[in-house]
Write a protein that holds these residues in place. Sequence first.
Motif, mmCIF file in Angstrom:
data_model
loop_
_atom_site.group_PDB
_atom_site.id
_atom_site.type_symbol
_atom_site.label_atom_id
_atom_site.label_comp_id
_atom_site.label_asym_id
_atom_site.label_seq_id
_atom_site.Cartn_x
_atom_site.Cartn_y
_atom_site.Cartn_z
ATOM 1 N N VAL A 19 9.829 7.191 -1.968
ATOM 2 C CA VAL A 19 9.138 5.642 -2.154
ATOM 3 C C VAL A 19 9.786 4.819 -1.045
ATOM 4 C CG1 VAL A 19 8.542 3.880 -3.596
ATOM 5 C CG2 VAL A 19 8.204 6.084 -4.562
ATOM 6 N N LEU A 20 11.258 4.956 -1.234
ATOM 7 C CA LEU A 20 11.892 4.068 -0.352
ATOM 8 C C LEU A 20 11.917 4.632 1.009
ATOM 9 C CD1 LEU A 20 15.407 3.604 -2.584
ATOM 10 C CD2 LEU A 20 13.335 1.912 -2.287
ATOM 11 N N VAL A 22 9.276 5.755 2.508
ATOM 12 C CA VAL A 22 8.057 5.298 2.882
ATOM 13 C C VAL A 22 7.964 4.119 3.092
ATOM 14 C CG1 VAL A 22 5.620 5.362 1.957
ATOM 15 C CG2 VAL A 22 6.822 7.401 1.847
ATOM 16 N N LEU A 23 8.347 3.239 2.081
ATOM 17 C CA LEU A 23 8.117 1.726 2.282
ATOM 18 C C LEU A 23 9.101 1.157 3.357
ATOM 19 C CD1 LEU A 23 8.706 0.321 -1.386
ATOM 20 C CD2 LEU A 23 6.665 0.798 0.068
ATOM 21 N N ALA A 24 10.338 1.974 3.553
ATOM 22 C CA ALA A 24 11.113 1.448 4.888
ATOM 23 C C ALA A 24 10.411 1.985 6.085
ATOM 24 C CB ALA A 24 12.564 2.246 4.924
ATOM 25 N N SER A 25 9.665 2.894 6.322
ATOM 26 C CA SER A 25 8.974 3.272 7.461
ATOM 27 C C SER A 25 7.859 2.422 7.697
ATOM 28 C CB SER A 25 8.520 4.821 7.417
ATOM 29 O OG SER A 25 7.814 4.908 6.088
ATOM 30 N N GLN A 26 7.320 2.274 6.428
ATOM 31 C CA GLN A 26 6.171 1.315 6.694
ATOM 32 C C GLN A 26 6.425 -0.159 7.262
ATOM 33 O OE1 GLN A 26 2.683 1.616 6.464
ATOM 34 N NE2 GLN A 26 2.691 3.494 5.595
ATOM 35 N N ALA A 27 7.498 -0.643 6.711
ATOM 36 C CA ALA A 27 8.057 -1.844 7.099
ATOM 37 C C ALA A 27 8.507 -2.042 8.561
ATOM 38 C CB ALA A 27 9.323 -2.491 6.188
ATOM 39 N N GLY A 160 -0.636 -1.018 3.004
ATOM 40 C CA GLY A 160 -0.542 -0.894 1.559
ATOM 41 C C GLY A 160 -1.308 0.168 0.952
ATOM 42 N N ALA A 163 0.984 3.456 1.996
ATOM 43 C CA ALA A 163 2.121 3.229 1.027
ATOM 44 C C ALA A 163 1.612 3.933 -0.305
ATOM 45 C CB ALA A 163 2.755 2.084 0.932
ATOM 46 N N SER A 166 1.187 7.487 0.124
ATOM 47 C CA SER A 166 2.595 8.229 0.049
ATOM 48 C C SER A 166 3.152 8.199 -1.203
ATOM 49 C CB SER A 166 3.072 7.437 1.389
ATOM 50 O OG SER A 166 2.597 7.306 2.788
ATOM 51 N N VAL A 167 3.218 7.247 -1.775
ATOM 52 C CA VAL A 167 3.803 7.310 -3.204
ATOM 53 C C VAL A 167 3.290 8.355 -4.146
ATOM 54 C CG1 VAL A 167 4.298 5.880 -5.361
ATOM 55 C CG2 VAL A 167 4.686 4.800 -3.138
#
Length: 432
Positions: A19-20, A22-27, A160, A163, A166-167
């Motif tokens: 999850v981290l 995915v969120l880092a890559s999205q940001a 979102g 994400a 992905s989560v």
Amino acid sequence: MSLSRLSGTLFIRLAILVVLAVLASQAFTLWLTAQQKSELLARQLYAQVLDTLADYEGVLEPLPVSQREAFLKNNNIPGIPRLLPLSATPPHDSPAPNVAKPLAQWLTEAVGEPVNVYFARGERRELWIKVPMLDSHYWLVMPMRRYLPPALLPTLQAAGLMALLSVLAAFALAWRTTRPLSHLAAAARDLESGRTPPTVPVQGPREVREVIERFNTMAQALDKAASERRLMLAGLSHDLRTPLTRLKLAVELQDEQAEKEGMLSDIDEMSRIVGQFIDFARSEEMRPQTPLALGELIDNVLDKFRRDGMGIDGECSDATINGDALSLQRLLSNLLENARRYGVAPFSVGLQHDATHCTLRVHDSGSGIAPHLQQAALTPFERLAAHRGSDGGSGLGLSIVTRIVTQHGGTLHFDFPPDGGFSVVISLPLAA
């Protein structure tokens, strides 16, 4: 499962890691997209500024200086790029969009002097750029509607959604990765408790599959070795009983002599040791467990010992557990035999229960087992120094009890009650 235990599981850690990531890559993707979009818009604006300046220079150069300002005022049409004299009032200096900074830098390099850029916020968003032209300075007003970045809401919504997907995929991946390990851990617990675990399905990543295959092979090898040991021990014990029986019969047929009683006693002790060997071998076998009334079973065992002359007080409540009646009878018989052999009268047996567990307590009035010897007393063939070689025991009684308690999902501990004596306390789960 508590929150602290849950947070320490491999499943949660893998899920959080993915999850981290995915969120880092999205940001990072959003930031990079915004930067590239701003640079692209700035370059387009820069090209239009140069084209507009070139057009105005071509128009103003033939005009007399006195007519240039009137021409610019006549062409001051809001909403289109236009050139204004410096007498026009510039907007207040307010934060400009991201395209303003690179635009000012490129124009400064192009004209060879600092170029100031102001941003007008209002009904029309415009950039006011102070530029040199024809030995003078003018305001170049550029509408910003075409060059402002679009709203981020659709992009954020799409990011979102991705994400979230992905989560969900991360949780599914973590679950598929850790589920074989959970099955393996459950099988290891069965093996630890003395039960033969079912074959663990071979699935998951290659490394996990290899571990499961090795575990299945090890469990099968241990089960085979245990079966061979049980067979050998039971066969040896059975073969020893026959000559012991013949020897006892021969001694009984002899005339009365001083050694006869001692010889018969020794033969009985040897028979009891052989019987404990057989019980120890049988205690490894996992027999089916069915609901049974533990209080009734205890009463039957107590009646047997009372008929043998042992005075026992019994107070048993009604408690139903899932268990093997033969194993539990052997458990209580071993405890009572130990109490009679090593303890001091009076003896008592109690059974109490709460909502989930029942507690069996076998008590005598002796000094019991010293705390530093209690662990050794539970070890197979380990006999306490005070009785070594003097009581005819084999050191298997409490080992058999411990194994049966473990097979029934219970616990065993020793207790010295405040009113004196020594107790063996066993806790067993009630039937659901």
